[in-house]
Design a protein around this motif. Structure first.
Motif, mmCIF file in Angstrom:
data_model
loop_
_atom_site.group_PDB
_atom_site.id
_atom_site.type_symbol
_atom_site.label_atom_id
_atom_site.label_comp_id
_atom_site.label_asym_id
_atom_site.label_seq_id
_atom_site.Cartn_x
_atom_site.Cartn_y
_atom_site.Cartn_z
ATOM 1 N N ASP A 78 0.817 -1.215 0.000
ATOM 2 C CA ASP A 78 0.000 0.000 0.000
ATOM 3 C C ASP A 78 0.853 1.268 0.000
ATOM 4 N N GLY A 79 2.150 1.106 -0.198
ATOM 5 C CA GLY A 79 3.050 2.263 -0.183
ATOM 6 C C GLY A 79 2.760 3.214 -1.337
ATOM 7 N N VAL A 80 2.941 4.480 -1.084
ATOM 8 C CA VAL A 80 2.708 5.505 -2.106
ATOM 9 C C VAL A 80 3.981 6.341 -2.237
ATOM 10 N N VAL A 81 4.414 6.544 -3.461
ATOM 11 C CA VAL A 81 5.572 7.388 -3.713
ATOM 12 C C VAL A 81 5.099 8.838 -3.730
ATOM 13 N N VAL A 82 5.715 9.663 -2.896
ATOM 14 C CA VAL A 82 5.365 11.075 -2.837
ATOM 15 C C VAL A 82 6.548 11.869 -3.368
ATOM 16 N N VAL A 83 6.319 12.558 -4.466
ATOM 17 C CA VAL A 83 7.371 13.383 -5.055
ATOM 18 C C VAL A 83 7.269 14.766 -4.423
ATOM 19 N N PRO A 84 8.329 15.238 -3.772
ATOM 20 C CA PRO A 84 8.248 16.553 -3.128
ATOM 21 C C PRO A 84 8.056 17.660 -4.160
ATOM 22 N N MET A 85 7.352 18.703 -3.724
ATOM 23 C CA MET A 85 7.129 19.840 -4.606
ATOM 24 C C MET A 85 8.454 20.533 -4.881
ATOM 25 N N LYS A 86 8.541 21.132 -6.046
ATOM 26 C CA LYS A 86 9.746 21.861 -6.418
ATOM 27 C C LYS A 86 9.872 23.111 -5.555
ATOM 28 N N LYS A 87 11.041 23.340 -5.024
ATOM 29 C CA LYS A 87 11.311 24.539 -4.239
ATOM 30 C C LYS A 87 11.953 25.577 -5.159
ATOM 31 N N ILE A 88 11.584 26.825 -4.960
ATOM 32 C CA ILE A 88 12.122 27.909 -5.771
ATOM 33 C C ILE A 88 12.955 28.808 -4.861
ATOM 34 N N PRO A 89 14.247 28.941 -5.141
ATOM 35 C CA PRO A 89 15.069 29.829 -4.311
ATOM 36 C C PRO A 89 14.685 31.289 -4.553
ATOM 37 N N ILE A 90 14.476 32.013 -3.455
ATOM 38 C CA ILE A 90 14.133 33.428 -3.545
ATOM 39 C C ILE A 90 14.945 34.200 -2.519
ATOM 40 N N SER A 91 14.895 35.495 -2.637
ATOM 41 C CA SER A 91 15.475 36.365 -1.623
ATOM 42 C C SER A 91 14.305 37.059 -0.952
ATOM 43 N N ILE A 92 14.256 37.012 0.373
ATOM 44 C CA ILE A 92 13.135 37.584 1.101
ATOM 45 C C ILE A 92 13.662 38.301 2.332
ATOM 46 N N ARG A 93 13.040 39.400 2.679
ATOM 47 C CA ARG A 93 13.442 40.140 3.868
ATOM 48 C C ARG A 93 12.550 39.709 5.026
ATOM 49 N N ILE A 94 13.171 39.229 6.081
ATOM 50 C CA ILE A 94 12.472 38.734 7.269
ATOM 51 C C ILE A 94 12.979 39.534 8.457
ATOM 52 N N ASP A 95 12.072 39.870 9.379
ATOM 53 C CA ASP A 95 12.503 40.543 10.601
ATOM 54 C C ASP A 95 13.531 39.663 11.308
ATOM 55 N N GLU A 96 14.548 40.297 11.856
ATOM 56 C CA GLU A 96 15.657 39.561 12.474
ATOM 57 C C GLU A 96 15.181 38.646 13.595
ATOM 58 N N ASP A 97 14.249 39.134 14.435
ATOM 59 C CA ASP A 97 13.781 38.309 15.553
ATOM 60 C C ASP A 97 12.983 37.098 15.072
ATOM 61 N N VAL A 98 12.282 37.228 13.947
ATOM 62 C CA VAL A 98 11.535 36.098 13.394
ATOM 63 C C VAL A 98 12.517 35.043 12.892
ATOM 64 N N LEU A 99 13.532 35.474 12.155
ATOM 65 C CA LEU A 99 14.533 34.544 11.651
ATOM 66 C C LEU A 99 15.273 33.870 12.806
ATOM 67 N N ASP A 100 15.638 34.640 13.818
ATOM 68 C CA ASP A 100 16.328 34.075 14.985
ATOM 69 C C ASP A 100 15.469 33.018 15.674
ATOM 70 N N PHE A 101 14.163 33.276 15.763
ATOM 71 C CA PHE A 101 13.244 32.318 16.392
ATOM 72 C C PHE A 101 13.312 30.971 15.677
ATOM 73 N N PHE A 102 13.207 30.973 14.348
ATOM 74 C CA PHE A 102 13.226 29.723 13.599
ATOM 75 C C PHE A 102 14.601 29.064 13.640
ATOM 76 N N LYS A 103 15.668 29.847 13.582
ATOM 77 C CA LYS A 103 17.014 29.278 13.620
ATOM 78 C C LYS A 103 17.335 28.652 14.977
ATOM 79 N N ARG A 104 16.781 29.215 16.051
ATOM 80 C CA ARG A 104 17.027 28.664 17.395
ATOM 81 C C ARG A 104 16.518 27.232 17.513
#
Length: 131
Positions: A78-104
């Motif tokens: 019953d296994g199903v092969v799941v092909v991950p969606m294509k990721k698109i590299p972008i440049s985005i400006r994120i508040d420093e505290d938001v980025l720090d939260f996720f990196k922590r």
């Protein structure tokens, strides 16, 4: 009048304090460095002759007694092969505290940020409930 020769970047790099200094090699002499080459591969600690001598029953018994082993009787029908969606590299400006939260939270912070954005997108695209 003789014109002065300009130095090539390669010649001037020899005289600059670039990423490699001749005396820097002395600093690495005390480090434990292992060089491996495909022409002289390192010998591992595995006793391949003993491993080759094991019967299938002995291997199965060893696996059954190994608490970290995955069960051998997995039903993949019953296994199903799941092909991950294509990721698109972008440049985005994120508040420093938001980025720090996720990196922590450690590695995979970009994946987690994508999951939060996907959750928001799914909530915003749901059909509105009527009262």
């Amino acid at each position: 009048m003789k014109s002065a020769k300009s130095q090539s970047p390669a010649q001037s790099a020899d005289r600059s304090a670039g990423s490699f200094r001749p005396d820097a090699r002395d600093e690495t002499k005390d480090r434990n460095t292992t060089r491996v080459s495909r022409y002289s591969p390192r010998k591992g600690k595995t006793d391949w002759a003993a491993l080759d001598a094991l019967t299938d029953e002995q291997i199965e018994e060893a696996v059954r007694n190994d608490p970290d082993a995955v069960p051998l009787d997995i039903d993949w029908s019953d296994g199903v092969v799941v092909v991950p969606m294509k990721k698109i590299p972008i440049s985005i400006r994120i508040d420093e505290d938001v980025l720090d939260f996720f990196k922590r939270e450690g590695d995979g912070y970009q994946r987690r940020m994508n999951a939060v954005l996907r959750s928001y997108m799914n909530q915003m695209t749901k059909p509105k409930k009527r009262a």
